[in-house]
Design a protein around this motif. Sequence first.
Motif, PDB file in Angstrom:
ATOM      1  N   LYS A 396       0.811  -1.221   0.000  1.00 20.75           N
ATOM      2  CA  LYS A 396       0.000   0.000   0.000  1.00 20.75           C
ATOM      3  C   LYS A 396       0.848   1.278   0.000  1.00 20.75           C
ATOM      4  CE  LYS A 396      -4.179  -1.870   2.151  1.00 20.75           C
ATOM      5  NZ  LYS A 396      -5.011  -1.580   0.950  1.00 20.75           N
ATOM      6  N   HIS A 398       2.403   2.615  -2.367  1.00 21.26           N
ATOM      7  CA  HIS A 398       2.174   3.398  -3.585  1.00 21.26           C
ATOM      8  C   HIS A 398       0.932   4.279  -3.499  1.00 21.26           C
ATOM      9  CE1 HIS A 398      -0.628   0.070  -4.437  1.00 21.26           C
ATOM     10  NE2 HIS A 398      -1.222   0.892  -5.276  1.00 21.26           N
ATOM     11  N   GLU A 399       0.083   4.061  -2.479  1.00 20.73           N
ATOM     12  CA  GLU A 399      -1.127   4.870  -2.327  1.00 20.73           C
ATOM     13  C   GLU A 399      -0.865   6.172  -1.566  1.00 20.73           C
ATOM     14  OE1 GLU A 399      -3.907   2.283  -0.448  1.00 20.73           O
ATOM     15  OE2 GLU A 399      -3.994   0.869  -2.138  1.00 20.73           O
ATOM     16  N   THR A 400       0.361   6.395  -1.143  1.00 14.86           N
ATOM     17  CA  THR A 400       0.708   7.611  -0.407  1.00 14.86           C
ATOM     18  C   THR A 400       0.580   8.843  -1.302  1.00 14.86           C
ATOM     19  OG1 THR A 400       2.286   6.322   0.900  1.00 14.86           O
ATOM     20  CG2 THR A 400       2.484   8.723   1.001  1.00 14.86           C
ATOM     21  N   ARG A 401      -0.004   9.890  -0.766  1.00 14.24           N
ATOM     22  CA  ARG A 401      -0.133  11.163  -1.479  1.00 14.24           C
ATOM     23  C   ARG A 401       0.154  12.315  -0.511  1.00 14.24           C
ATOM     24  NH1 ARG A 401      -0.260   7.827  -4.675  1.00 14.24           N
ATOM     25  NH2 ARG A 401      -1.599   7.522  -6.500  1.00 14.24           N
TER      26      ARG A 401
END
Length: 420
Positions: A396, A398-401
Amino acid sequence: ATPPTKELLDKVSPNNPVTLSDISLHSSWANSLALKAANISADTPDPEGGIIERDSNGQPTGILREQASWLMRQTVPSPSAEHNVDSLRLALREMMGYGITSLTDAVVTQDSLVAYHTLEQRGELKQRVIGCVAYSRDQNILETRTDYAGANFQPSCVKLFLDGVPTDARTASVLVPYVDSEHDHKRAYGMLLMDIEDLKQSLMTFDGQGLAVKMHAAADGSVRQALDAVEALRQKNGFSGLKHSIAHVGWIGQADAARAKTLETTLEFSPYVWYPMEVIPDVRKAVGDARMETWYPVRLAIDSGALVLAASDWPVVPSVNPWLGMETLVTRKAPGGMPPGLSEQNAITFKEAFQLYTINAAIHEGKGKQLGSIEPGKSADLIVTNQNPFDVPAGKIHETRAVRVFIGGKEVPLSSNSKN
């Protein structure tokens, strides 16, 4: 599959010149009118550092590699200056949405210089940008680059291309021959785009001018050439304080990784190597399964003690998301940790991956005391994220924003155009 030829494009567009780039941007496919517009015929010799693919009769097939591809692209009308500015603005907004406050643009052209300068003059360039000017003997772009410099944009780097790519083009320089190379002796070991003496002289010149050099080297043959040139530079000039870098580094041996440390040469990987990205099967077909087991040897490079960075290689890859790059460095798998894995023995920890994108990058730029970490006395380049990437499952990351971004202590508004 039918190999691409000019005749296939001629059927689709018989009255207009057409040229298409492959996914790597190192090869082009042109129809007959495009070849004519570029003055490429059976009598045209291969340019230095390039290949015009030919049929059994010596006629160009329409496939152009490396410098031959660049010759073709020079005939294509350029977008307007304002179009370039709009495109750059969108790209920078996309990067800001991921929390990218500083970046290096690896291939800066004359159009790029104008676009960055325009945005900075308008007060729209918020990120800190280093530009690596694409070197060409035929242009004076290096002589005029400082005309476009500003507080946030510094064209203080030069980009050199030492080889191509390890795909069906077989233009990356390898130490182990490509699969089935007995049918193509000319490119069994790929190709080097620069003579070693020319490379040594270029490094000495740019190093003496205070310019960092980023060398595109996609495989172990060109990586070794780059290290040989840096070794000659260090022996003659000593260490100037500039950390020159080798970009991509698809393969490197233990001994050469150790040389990179000794020679103060940065190894920059492109870790967006997840399946089913289209280029991966093409690379596997060209180099074979055994070589893919050592593809992007990040673990080996870190353990050698060399300074290691990571970069996206966007737009060759579909995303500039650094969190996706960090995730693939940890999992060596597709987003979400989906199998199959790729060279999983070269996986690293998330902490190590995070450092490649932050403090290591700052150290490479000579700004380790100003950027790259949150410490008293450093520039307050900070981001607030939607999740703690250190606490979530690896699949998960890659879901960091970024939900808030601060550069130099000042908050920068995030555009709604950034992906969520």
